[in-house]
Design a protein around this motif. Structure first.
Motif, PDB file in Angstrom:
ATOM      1  N   TYR A   1       0.835  -1.204   0.000  1.00  0.00           N
ATOM      2  CA  TYR A   1       0.000   0.000   0.000  1.00  0.00           C
ATOM      3  C   TYR A   1       0.870   1.256   0.000  1.00  0.00           C
ATOM      4  N   LYS A   2       1.893   1.280   0.862  1.00  0.00           N
ATOM      5  CA  LYS A   2       2.756   2.459   0.957  1.00  0.00           C
ATOM      6  C   LYS A   2       3.505   2.716  -0.345  1.00  0.00           C
ATOM      7  N   ARG A   3       3.927   1.649  -1.014  1.00  0.00           N
ATOM      8  CA  ARG A   3       4.742   1.816  -2.221  1.00  0.00           C
ATOM      9  C   ARG A   3       3.902   1.990  -3.475  1.00  0.00           C
ATOM     10  N   ILE A   4       2.775   1.296  -3.571  1.00  0.00           N
ATOM     11  CA  ILE A   4       2.017   1.266  -4.813  1.00  0.00           C
ATOM     12  C   ILE A   4       0.720   2.078  -4.757  1.00  0.00           C
ATOM     13  N   LEU A   5      -0.010   2.006  -3.660  1.00  0.00           N
ATOM     14  CA  LEU A   5      -1.358   2.581  -3.632  1.00  0.00           C
ATOM     15  C   LEU A   5      -1.494   3.866  -2.820  1.00  0.00           C
ATOM     16  N   CYS A   6      -0.498   4.185  -2.001  1.00  0.00           N
ATOM     17  CA  CYS A   6      -0.586   5.374  -1.154  1.00  0.00           C
ATOM     18  C   CYS A   6      -0.321   6.635  -1.980  1.00  0.00           C
ATOM     19  N   ARG A   7      -1.266   7.577  -1.964  1.00  0.00           N
ATOM     20  CA  ARG A   7      -1.148   8.785  -2.765  1.00  0.00           C
ATOM     21  C   ARG A   7      -0.219   9.804  -2.105  1.00  0.00           C
ATOM     22  N   ILE A   8       0.629  10.428  -2.926  1.00  0.00           N
ATOM     23  CA  ILE A   8       1.527  11.478  -2.454  1.00  0.00           C
ATOM     24  C   ILE A   8       0.882  12.821  -2.802  1.00  0.00           C
ATOM     25  N   PRO A   9       0.456  13.603  -1.809  1.00  0.00           N
ATOM     26  CA  PRO A   9      -0.297  14.819  -2.113  1.00  0.00           C
ATOM     27  C   PRO A   9       0.534  16.010  -2.599  1.00  0.00           C
ATOM     28  N   THR A  10       1.715  16.253  -2.038  1.00  0.00           N
ATOM     29  CA  THR A  10       2.495  17.436  -2.413  1.00  0.00           C
ATOM     30  C   THR A  10       3.969  17.083  -2.577  1.00  0.00           C
ATOM     31  N   SER A  11       4.725  18.036  -3.092  1.00  0.00           N
ATOM     32  CA  SER A  11       6.165  17.830  -3.271  1.00  0.00           C
ATOM     33  C   SER A  11       6.854  17.525  -1.946  1.00  0.00           C
ATOM     34  N   LEU A  12       6.398  18.155  -0.876  1.00  0.00           N
ATOM     35  CA  LEU A  12       7.022  17.968   0.431  1.00  0.00           C
ATOM     36  C   LEU A  12       6.809  16.560   0.983  1.00  0.00           C
ATOM     37  N   ASP A  13       5.838  15.834   0.424  1.00  0.00           N
ATOM     38  CA  ASP A  13       5.511  14.486   0.915  1.00  0.00           C
ATOM     39  C   ASP A  13       6.224  13.371   0.150  1.00  0.00           C
ATOM     40  N   ILE A  14       6.981  13.714  -0.876  1.00  0.00           N
ATOM     41  CA  ILE A  14       7.661  12.684  -1.668  1.00  0.00           C
ATOM     42  C   ILE A  14       8.806  12.074  -0.852  1.00  0.00           C
ATOM     43  N   PRO A  15       8.807  10.764  -0.651  1.00  0.00           N
ATOM     44  CA  PRO A  15       9.901  10.130   0.112  1.00  0.00           C
ATOM     45  C   PRO A  15      11.246  10.335  -0.583  1.00  0.00           C
ATOM     46  N   LYS A  16      12.292  10.498   0.198  1.00  0.00           N
ATOM     47  CA  LYS A  16      13.623  10.732  -0.364  1.00  0.00           C
ATOM     48  C   LYS A  16      14.062   9.585  -1.272  1.00  0.00           C
ATOM     49  N   LYS A  17      13.680   8.349  -0.911  1.00  0.00           N
ATOM     50  CA  LYS A  17      14.108   7.192  -1.700  1.00  0.00           C
ATOM     51  C   LYS A  17      13.443   7.145  -3.073  1.00  0.00           C
ATOM     52  N   THR A  18      12.393   7.950  -3.266  1.00  0.00           N
ATOM     53  CA  THR A  18      11.719   7.998  -4.566  1.00  0.00           C
ATOM     54  C   THR A  18      12.542   8.762  -5.591  1.00  0.00           C
ATOM     55  N   TYR A  19      13.268   9.781  -5.125  1.00  0.00           N
ATOM     56  CA  TYR A  19      14.024  10.638  -6.036  1.00  0.00           C
ATOM     57  C   TYR A  19      15.047   9.832  -6.837  1.00  0.00           C
ATOM     58  N   ARG A  20      14.997  10.022  -8.153  1.00  0.00           N
ATOM     59  CA  ARG A  20      15.928   9.405  -9.124  1.00  0.00           C
ATOM     60  C   ARG A  20      15.721   7.896  -9.310  1.00  0.00           C
ATOM     61  N   HIS A  21      14.798   7.284  -8.572  1.00  0.00           N
ATOM     62  CA  HIS A  21      14.645   5.835  -8.647  1.00  0.00           C
ATOM     63  C   HIS A  21      13.261   5.363  -9.066  1.00  0.00           C
ATOM     64  N   ARG A  22      12.281   6.252  -9.057  1.00  0.00           N
ATOM     65  CA  ARG A  22      10.918   5.786  -9.291  1.00  0.00           C
ATOM     66  C   ARG A  22      10.096   6.832 -10.035  1.00  0.00           C
ATOM     67  N   TYR A  23       9.240   6.363 -10.949  1.00  0.00           N
ATOM     68  CA  TYR A  23       8.305   7.245 -11.641  1.00  0.00           C
ATOM     69  C   TYR A  23       6.982   7.282 -10.876  1.00  0.00           C
ATOM     70  N   LEU A  24       6.371   8.452 -10.836  1.00  0.00           N
ATOM     71  CA  LEU A  24       5.032   8.621 -10.287  1.00  0.00           C
ATOM     72  C   LEU A  24       4.061   8.839 -11.435  1.00  0.00           C
ATOM     73  N   TYR A  25       2.906   8.191 -11.346  1.00  0.00           N
ATOM     74  CA  TYR A  25       1.893   8.292 -12.403  1.00  0.00           C
ATOM     75  C   TYR A  25       0.755   9.176 -11.917  1.00  0.00           C
ATOM     76  N   GLY A  26       0.280  10.057 -12.799  1.00  0.00           N
ATOM     77  CA  GLY A  26      -0.822  10.911 -12.401  1.00  0.00           C
ATOM     78  C   GLY A  26      -1.308  11.805 -13.519  1.00  0.00           C
ATOM     79  N   LYS A  27      -2.126  12.780 -13.145  1.00  0.00           N
ATOM     80  CA  LYS A  27      -2.782  13.661 -14.117  1.00  0.00           C
ATOM     81  C   LYS A  27      -2.309  15.098 -13.945  1.00  0.00           C
ATOM     82  N   VAL A  28      -2.091  15.777 -15.063  1.00  0.00           N
ATOM     83  CA  VAL A  28      -1.748  17.193 -15.042  1.00  0.00           C
ATOM     84  C   VAL A  28      -3.044  17.985 -14.865  1.00  0.00           C
ATOM     85  N   THR A  29      -3.156  18.679 -13.742  1.00  0.00           N
ATOM     86  CA  THR A  29      -4.399  19.390 -13.438  1.00  0.00           C
ATOM     87  C   THR A  29      -4.344  20.877 -13.775  1.00  0.00           C
TER      88      THR A  29
END
Length: 238
Positions: free
Chosen positions: A41-69
């Motif tokens: 859930y934390k890795r796949i289904l948990c939504r990241i609401p803002t830039s400040l909430d992005i886990p450090k380990k995500t940077y440079r290692h993972r793509y986030l999928y979403g919609k341009v609002t």
């Protein structure tokens, strides 16, 4: 009689032992399922609401999928994270937001700054607009607004924006948005000496810039004596 009693006692103990083993097995299985379910859930289904909430380990290692609002400038936009996509329930179980709903989405979107590209500046803070500033904004809006994109966070900038590589699916495959903007002549390769991010694509971006310049596309259609790059503009008016 005593022998029968002993056998019965042994049988009862054996049944109790088997029951305890089964209970332990199911308990461990349930605990393992909960732990891995939480991790999933934390890795796949948990939504990241803002830039400040992005886990450090995500940077440079993972793509986030979403919609341009929303797209507010020529090289940055707002992104609503949709973890898991359709399989995560988005569009049928979880509601996907509409575009340009600023009040409803306050504190719910990631502010993304395109990596490796600088778009012409629009008029702000009393400073004049650069030529093609509005055109760059319109181009980016038409290219990604309301679209589903993949965002690869690279770092956080001084404005709390997530500098990212961004890809969007078009009829001819996935397109690097920064590269396409440079190709079209609506942006230059990022020129600042500090904080530049290219995700290994700097030479490709420079190749596209030379090509756009050679064909006098966008900002490169302005004569050199009257042309300012976005970096030169910022240095002049900062």
């Amino acid at each position: 009689m005593t022998g029968d009693t002993d056998e019965k006692i042994k049988g009862d103990l054996s049944d109790e032992s088997t029951a305890n083993v089964k209970a332990l097995f199911y308990g461990v299985g349930a605990a393992t399922a909960i732990i891995y379910g939480h991790k999933f859930y934390k890795r796949i289904l948990c939504r990241i609401p803002t830039s400040l909430d992005i886990p450090k380990k995500t940077y440079r290692h993972r793509y986030l999928y979403g919609k341009v609002t929303s797209v507010g400038d020529g090289d940055n936009f707002r992104f609503y994270h949709l973890p898991g996509g359709y399989r995560g329930g988005w569009g049928w179980l979880r509601k996907i937001p509409e575009v340009n709903k600023f009040r409803e989405l306050k504190g719910q979107t990631i502010h993304v700054r395109l990596c490796g590209v600088d778009a012409p500046e629009r008029a702000h803070f009393g400073n004049p607009a650069q030529p093609f500033g509005d055109e760059a904004l319109y181009w980016l809006r038409s290219y990604i607004l309301g679209k589903k994109v993949y965002v690869k966070p690279l770092r956080m900038d001084q404005y709390k924006r997530t500098v990212s590589k961004v890809e969007v699916l078009k009829w001819n495959g996935y397109r690097d948005v920064s590269a396409e903007m440079i190709k079209a002549g609506f942006g230059t390769v990022y020129e600042a000496k500090v904080g530049a991010e290219f995700d290994g694509k700097e030479m490709i971006y420079r190749h596209y810039e030379k090509k756009a310049k050679r064909h006098r596309l966008g900002i490169w259609s302005i004569p050199a004596r009257r042309r300012m790059t976005p970096r030169q503009y910022k240095n002049k008016y900062s």
